[in-house]
Design an enzyme around this catalytic site. Structure first.
Site, mmCIF file in Angstrom:
data_model
loop_
_atom_site.group_PDB
_atom_site.id
_atom_site.type_symbol
_atom_site.label_atom_id
_atom_site.label_comp_id
_atom_site.label_asym_id
_atom_site.label_seq_id
_atom_site.Cartn_x
_atom_site.Cartn_y
_atom_site.Cartn_z
ATOM 1 N N ARG A 101 0.834 -1.193 0.000
ATOM 2 C CA ARG A 101 0.000 0.000 0.000
ATOM 3 C C ARG A 101 0.877 1.254 0.000
ATOM 4 N NH1 ARG A 101 -3.681 -1.481 5.111
ATOM 5 N NH2 ARG A 101 -1.684 -2.440 5.700
ATOM 6 N N LYS A 149 1.406 2.091 7.180
ATOM 7 C CA LYS A 149 1.743 1.307 8.369
ATOM 8 C C LYS A 149 2.635 2.103 9.316
ATOM 9 C CE LYS A 149 0.706 -2.086 9.498
ATOM 10 N NZ LYS A 149 -0.455 -2.307 10.397
ATOM 11 N N TYR A 208 -1.309 4.688 10.391
ATOM 12 C CA TYR A 208 -1.683 3.737 11.432
ATOM 13 C C TYR A 208 -0.489 3.564 12.373
ATOM 14 C CZ TYR A 208 -5.796 2.268 8.742
ATOM 15 O OH TYR A 208 -6.998 2.238 8.083
ATOM 16 N N HIS A 242 -1.024 1.816 16.033
ATOM 17 C CA HIS A 242 -1.263 0.625 16.864
ATOM 18 C C HIS A 242 -0.226 0.529 17.982
ATOM 19 C CE1 HIS A 242 -4.335 -0.756 14.080
ATOM 20 N NE2 HIS A 242 -3.480 -0.650 13.077
ATOM 21 N N GLU A 283 -6.183 5.013 13.417
ATOM 22 C CA GLU A 283 -7.119 4.090 14.063
ATOM 23 C C GLU A 283 -7.819 4.655 15.289
ATOM 24 O OE1 GLU A 283 -3.151 3.168 16.076
ATOM 25 O OE2 GLU A 283 -3.829 3.648 14.037
ATOM 26 N N SER A 312 -10.748 -2.484 8.141
ATOM 27 C CA SER A 312 -11.461 -3.526 8.873
ATOM 28 C C SER A 312 -12.369 -4.308 7.924
ATOM 29 C CB SER A 312 -12.292 -2.910 10.004
ATOM 30 O OG SER A 312 -11.469 -2.286 10.960
ATOM 31 N N ASP A 331 -20.800 -11.802 20.347
ATOM 32 C CA ASP A 331 -20.565 -10.410 20.734
ATOM 33 C C ASP A 331 -21.211 -10.177 22.098
ATOM 34 O OD1 ASP A 331 -19.684 -7.766 18.836
ATOM 35 O OD2 ASP A 331 -20.764 -7.301 20.684
ATOM 36 N N SER A 383 -21.702 -13.094 24.318
ATOM 37 C CA SER A 383 -20.349 -13.476 24.719
ATOM 38 C C SER A 383 -20.229 -13.680 26.228
ATOM 39 C CB SER A 383 -19.349 -12.410 24.266
ATOM 40 O OG SER A 383 -18.035 -12.775 24.645
ATOM 41 N N VAL A 408 -12.165 -8.833 17.686
ATOM 42 C CA VAL A 408 -12.546 -7.904 18.762
ATOM 43 C C VAL A 408 -11.631 -6.688 18.781
ATOM 44 C CG1 VAL A 408 -13.598 -9.653 20.190
ATOM 45 C CG2 VAL A 408 -11.165 -9.171 20.458
ATOM 46 N N VAL A 455 -7.561 -11.500 13.405
ATOM 47 C CA VAL A 455 -7.578 -10.192 12.737
ATOM 48 C C VAL A 455 -7.170 -9.086 13.710
ATOM 49 C CG1 VAL A 455 -9.051 -8.542 11.489
ATOM 50 C CG2 VAL A 455 -9.370 -10.997 11.153
ATOM 51 N N ALA A 456 -7.330 -9.323 15.007
ATOM 52 C CA ALA A 456 -7.009 -8.324 16.031
ATOM 53 C C ALA A 456 -5.521 -8.231 16.338
ATOM 54 C CB ALA A 456 -7.781 -8.639 17.313
ATOM 55 N N ASP A 514 -3.072 -6.683 15.066
ATOM 56 C CA ASP A 514 -2.488 -5.329 15.064
ATOM 57 C C ASP A 514 -2.520 -4.711 16.451
ATOM 58 O OD1 ASP A 514 -1.449 -4.660 12.565
ATOM 59 O OD2 ASP A 514 -3.424 -4.294 11.726
ATOM 60 N N VAL A 550 -1.228 -12.471 10.418
ATOM 61 C CA VAL A 550 -0.523 -11.449 9.637
ATOM 62 C C VAL A 550 -0.988 -10.065 10.085
ATOM 63 C CG1 VAL A 550 -0.156 -10.497 7.330
ATOM 64 C CG2 VAL A 550 -0.180 -12.979 7.682
ATOM 65 N N ASN A 568 -0.583 -7.116 8.758
ATOM 66 C CA ASN A 568 -1.030 -6.146 7.747
ATOM 67 C C ASN A 568 -1.801 -6.879 6.645
ATOM 68 O OD1 ASN A 568 1.457 -7.348 6.942
ATOM 69 N ND2 ASN A 568 1.885 -5.697 5.497
#
Length: 371
Positions: free
Chosen positions: A15, A75, A94, A96, A118, A134, A198, A220, A239, A267-268, A270, A298, A300
């Protein structure tokens, strides 16, 4: 203002911070844009495209960082890039920071004004600069999960959608926000049996309205997560606590109960990941195995579809980039409280409370710097 766009150097990150149409807008407003040679090539954007939009092409990242008043990236800056930052320089990307003490300390030491995509908010409480990535990561998660379930990749050898006479895979998605909703969309489309977890009753109602009987929704609790993790062929963790480290909803003991060859896509990651056994991986070496369970972590993920991601990101970042360039960071942040929420580190101080709490560092309100 002189705005610099360096080439991203994170592993397999294709990117780029600005696209030619964004450059053209900035130039139209009287700004100069410096783009490192070949910065956009991974997203299918050539130096000639940037020149036609009014950018100046420079050969090295050193020159971009040295000459620019504001750096626009995708990034977080790696260690070699952080050394190039200087006091008062704006960094817009970003970050993080909550799971990354080393980066946080380096940004403090740089004296730069560090604004994180973010944690910029919107009037409705959403995170507008995080949302498109996302969406991309959520849509990628079932795709990479299905690939990881293949026997040759170390998985169970299960087809996500099954075939007539053979059950579909069980996909469990932790989190019903943007990523979780988009992950459910793709998993349902692939024919999987999907359950979304959730703790927000409103989120569960929204999901039930959107998907009807195509998915199951579960409130949840630790007990519910334990049971669903044990049954899952593919577990997708999405999440998010804005600006803070992701909560560890899945313990190592829960991972041990999963079927051999099942897959976790965190996915969380980062923000540190929501699975205790997760650690960040790269596109070059995306998976590893813990207790027979394949982990895809991963950090990114959207970089895999760089062109789509780059254009989607610029659609939402450009108004803020223009505001920072046209008004200067102090005036832009003073006038826009939602952009002000993006200020994470400023002139040697942490200005994002969740980041300060994560690292036990002093917290200073952003307003302190705005006069």
């Amino acid at each position: 203002m002189r705005i610099g766009v360096p080439k991203e150097i994170k592993n397999h990150e294709y990117r780029v911070g600005l696209i030619p149409s964004s450059v053209q807008e900035l130039v139209h407003h009287g700004h100069q844009v410096l783009v490192q040679a070949n910065a956009g090539i991974g997203a299918g954007i050539t130096d000639e495209d940037y020149k036609a939009a009014g950018a100046t092409i420079v050969e090295s990242a050193d020159q971009v960082f040295a000459d620019a008043d504001m750096i626009v990236k995708v990034k977080e800056p790696l260690a070699v890039e952080r050394k190039k930052l200087r006091k008062g320089q704006i960094l817009f990307t970003y970050l993080h920071l909550a799971p990354d003490l080393e980066q946080t300390k380096d940004l403090i030491d740089s004296g730069a004004v560090c604004i994180a995509y973010e944690t910029v908010t919107s009037p409705n409480g959403s995170l507008p600069l995080l949302t498109p990535m996302s969406e991309v990561a959520g849509r990628l998660a079932p795709q990479v999960g299905a690939h990881s379930l293949e026997k040759a990749q170390g998985g169970r050898g299960v087809l996500l959608g099954g075939v007539p006479g053979v059950p579909a895979a069980e996909v469990v998605i932790l989190g019903g926000g943007v990523s979780g909703t988009h992950a459910a969309t793709i998993a349902v489309g692939m024919g999987a049996k999907v359950t979304v977890v959730d703790r927000s009753a409103d989120a569960l109602k929204r999901l039930a309205t959107q998907f009807g009987t195509s998915i199951s929704t579960v409130f949840s609790t630790r007990s519910a997560i334990e049971e669903l993790v044990r049954r899952a062929d593919l577990l997708i963790g999405t999440v998010l606590v804005p600006g803070a480290a992701a909560p560890k909803l899945v313990t190592h003991d829960m991972v041990r109960t999963m079927k051999p060859g099942s897959v976790i896509v965190d996915v969380a990651i980062d923000q540190g990941g929501c699975v205790e056994t997760s650690h960040a991986t790269t596109h070059a070496d995306p998976t590893y195995v813990v207790d027979g369970v394949v982990h895809y972590c991963v950090a990114n993920m959207p970089g895999a579809v760089a062109r789509t991601s780059t254009f989607a990101l610029n659609n939402v970042t450009l108004p803020y980039t223009l505001a920072l360039a046209n008004q200067g960071w102090k005036k832009a942040l003073a006038h826009d409280g939602h952009l002000r929420n993006g200020l994470n580190v400023c002139e040697g101080q942490v200005t994002c409370e969740p980041v300060a709490q994560a690292h036990n560092l002093p917290y200073v309100k952003a307003e302190t710097f705005l006069g």
